[in-house]
Write an enzyme that holds these catalytic residues in place. Sequence first.
Site, PDB file in Angstrom:
ATOM      1  CE  LYS A 177     -10.674   1.559  -5.170  1.00  0.00           C
ATOM      2  NZ  LYS A 177     -11.232   1.326  -3.837  1.00  0.00           N
ATOM      3  CE  LYS A 246      -5.448   0.624   1.970  1.00  0.00           C
ATOM      4  NZ  LYS A 246      -6.615  -0.075   1.318  1.00  0.00           N
TER       5      LYS A 246
END
Length: 297
Positions: A177, A246
């Site tokens: 990811k 983030k």
Amino acid sequence: MKDRSKLPQIGFVGLGIMGAPMVRRLLSRGFTVTVWNLEPERALEVLPHGAIWADTPAEVRECSDILAMCVLNTEAVENCCFGPLGFAKSDGGADLIIDFSTVPREDTVRIAGRMAEHGVAWIDAPVSGGPDPAETGTLTAMLGGVQADFERVIPILDALTKTSTLLGPLGAGQIAKTLNQAIVGTNYVLMAEVLTLARSAQIDPRLLPEALSGGMADSQILQRIYKQMVSEDFDPPKAYARQLAKDMTALAAFMKAIIGGLPLIDKSIEIYTSYANDGNDFSDSAAISDYYLKKYT
């Protein structure tokens, strides 16, 4: 719809932009789903569709065979697991967590190790695609864990994803990811710059996806995110800028530990986080194109 009696009971924590449509999808596929969210009002997104509310994460675990999470960050994952009313406070119920959240690999491994002490195994399964694919069951999931646990969550993955790949041991999904976000984040910046160039060159930017369709430059980013930028379809947000920022910040730390840094990705991180931090945390992640519009035109 599948026979509910043959499906695992699901406990789902996290009813945000991604979590709520994932729950609705599971309900539509015949699963019984017990839910909890830090802001209880988010339950209104799923209760009319048949979800069952629990007052604490511990109660969610007690009602479930398998737990699922889709929350914002490491702090939220830890709170769900070890907070005053977290999973670890329950002595029974689900003995496996599939975590759809995106958090750093080392945090996943650490938290999973602590949950193992409470008899709960862990699969990390961060997803990509956005809320619309979550609603239609066409997400992409990247998984880390052991084969036996992976096989237990296949019914859930079949309902939620178009592609799901077990890449290796615990944490492997989070690494994948991170690499996914390197591609996505860099391309969000690139699409904003391409749109800025198209406008400045005085061609119709709406025609570009059609003109480039099928060529080497074609992609979901071009066909979905660029089109969203052109139409300025940012309200309500499909994803928050703070989430991608983030992930880009975590990518920076990952790169620093692995290789030190890479020039293109480093610059993309700098640009995207600057956009988010300039009062745009809760703006749509694609609205960076408006940021460029104000800055360069």
